[in-house]
Write an enzyme that holds these catalytic residues in place. Structure first.
Site, PDB file in Angstrom:
ATOM      1  N   ASN A 116       0.837  -1.210   0.000  1.00 58.50           N
ATOM      2  CA  ASN A 116       0.000   0.000   0.000  1.00 58.50           C
ATOM      3  C   ASN A 116       0.871   1.258   0.000  1.00 58.50           C
ATOM      4  O   ASN A 116       0.557   2.236  -0.680  1.00 58.50           O
ATOM      5  CB  ASN A 116      -0.959  -0.010   1.196  1.00 58.50           C
ATOM      6  CG  ASN A 116      -2.179  -0.875   0.926  1.00 58.50           C
ATOM      7  OD1 ASN A 116      -3.056  -0.495   0.164  1.00 58.50           O
ATOM      8  ND2 ASN A 116      -2.202  -2.061   1.522  1.00 58.50           N
TER       9      ASN A 116
ATOM     10  N   HIS B  20      -8.407  -1.569   5.338  1.00 58.27           N
ATOM     11  CA  HIS B  20      -8.686  -2.885   5.932  1.00 58.27           C
ATOM     12  C   HIS B  20      -9.241  -3.823   4.851  1.00 58.27           C
ATOM     13  O   HIS B  20     -10.112  -3.423   4.086  1.00 58.27           O
ATOM     14  CB  HIS B  20      -9.700  -2.743   7.076  1.00 58.27           C
ATOM     15  CG  HIS B  20      -9.981  -4.032   7.763  1.00 58.27           C
ATOM     16  ND1 HIS B  20      -9.106  -4.591   8.674  1.00 58.27           N
ATOM     17  CD2 HIS B  20     -11.017  -4.894   7.641  1.00 58.27           C
ATOM     18  CE1 HIS B  20      -9.610  -5.744   9.090  1.00 58.27           C
ATOM     19  NE2 HIS B  20     -10.757  -5.950   8.484  1.00 58.27           N
TER      20      HIS B  20
END
Ligand code: GRF
Length: 215
Positions: A18, A113
Site C-alpha cells: 500500500n 482494511h
C-alpha cells in the site's frame, strides 16, 4: 477545484504494498501528496526498503524500547509532527494505536482494511471471509477512532468470492482493490472532496458519524 498537497505520515509493519501504491501514484502524478515520513515498528520490513528505495524519510521504532504503548505512540507523534505530517495513513500497521496518537491527529488518521467493514474486523480478515463462506468480499478505507477497524467509512470496493478461493487467492485480488481505493481516497482528500460529519445524524447505538465524498 482546490487541490492541496497532502502531507503524509505513513505507518507500516510489513510488505508495504500500500505504501508502494502511494509512492507510485505520487510519482505518476495521479496523487498530489508528499510523504513526510514513513514509520515502521519493524526495521526489517520490506516497507522500509521500499521507502528507502524511493528516497522517502523513514524511522523505525522498536516496541521493546518503550515502557508502554502510550510512550511508543508519543515518540511516533513527535517524529510525525517534526517531519511536518498532517495526515496519518495506517498502511498495514500491525499495532493497536492509543489515544496519544488519535488525539494528536484527530480525524486525520486513515486505515485500509481488507474486508467490507463492519464484517470481519481484526486480523486475517480474508481468512475470516473465506471461512464464513461469503460470496462478496471487499476492502474498506476509513477514518480511525478508538474502536478497532471501527471508524467512519470513507470508501469500499467489493469483489466476488470464487468457489475455489482460499485466503491467499482472495487476499491477492483484494490487494489490487485496496491499492486503488486508498489512492482514490487520498486523491479525494487532496481535492478537498471528503467531509466527515462532526456528530452522528441521530442518537442511538447504531448511528455513526458519516463521511460524504463529493464527486
Ligand atoms: C493489507 O491487506 C491491509 O489491508 C492490511 O494489511 C495489509 C498490508 O499490506 N491492513 P501491505 O503491507 O500494504 O502490503
Amino acid at each position: 477545484m482546490e487541490v492541496s498537497t497532502l502531507k503524509l505520515g505513513i505507518l507500516v509493519s510489513g510488505r508495504g504494498s500500500n505504501l508502494q501504491a502511494i509512492i507510485d501514484a505520487i510519482r505518476e502524478e495521479r496523487l498530489d501528496a508528499d510523504i513526510k515520513l514513513v514509520v515502521s515498528n519493524r526495521s526489517k520490513a520490506v516497507a522500509v526498503e521500499r521507502a528507502r528505495a524511493a528516497n522517502v524519510p523513514v524511522q523505525c521504532f522498536r516496541a521493546k524500547d518503550f515502557s508502554d504503548r502510550e510512550c511508543f505512540d508519543g515518540a511516533v507523534v513527535e517524529a510525525l509532527q517534526e517531519a511536518g505530517a498532517e495526515w496519518v495513513i495506517l498502511a498495514g500497521f500491525m499495532r493497536l494505536i492509543t489515544p496519544v496518537l488519535l488525539n494528536a491527529f484527530e480525524d486525520r488518521i486513515i486505515n485500509v482494511h481488507p474486508s467490507l467493514l463492519p464484517a470481519f474486523p481484526g486480523l486475517k480478515a480474508q481468512e475470516q471471509a473465506v471461512q464464513y463462506g461469503v460470496k462478496v468480499a471487499g476492502c474498506t478505507v476509513h477514518f480511525v477512532d478508538e474502536a478497532t477497524d471501527g471508524g467512519p467509512v470513507i470508501g469500499q470496493r467489493a469483489i466476488a468470492v470464487n468457489d475455489d478461493d482460499d485466503a491467499d487467492s482472495l487476499a491477492e485480488r483484494l490487494l489490487v482493490e485496496e491499492h486503488r481505493l486508498l489512492v482514490d481516497v487520498l486523491a479525494a482528500l487532496s481535492e478537498d472532496r471528503i467531509e466527515l460529519d462532526p456528530q452522528p445524524p441521530e442518537s442511538g447505538t447504531g448511528s455513526r458519524r458519516r463521511v460524504h465524498v463529493k464527486r
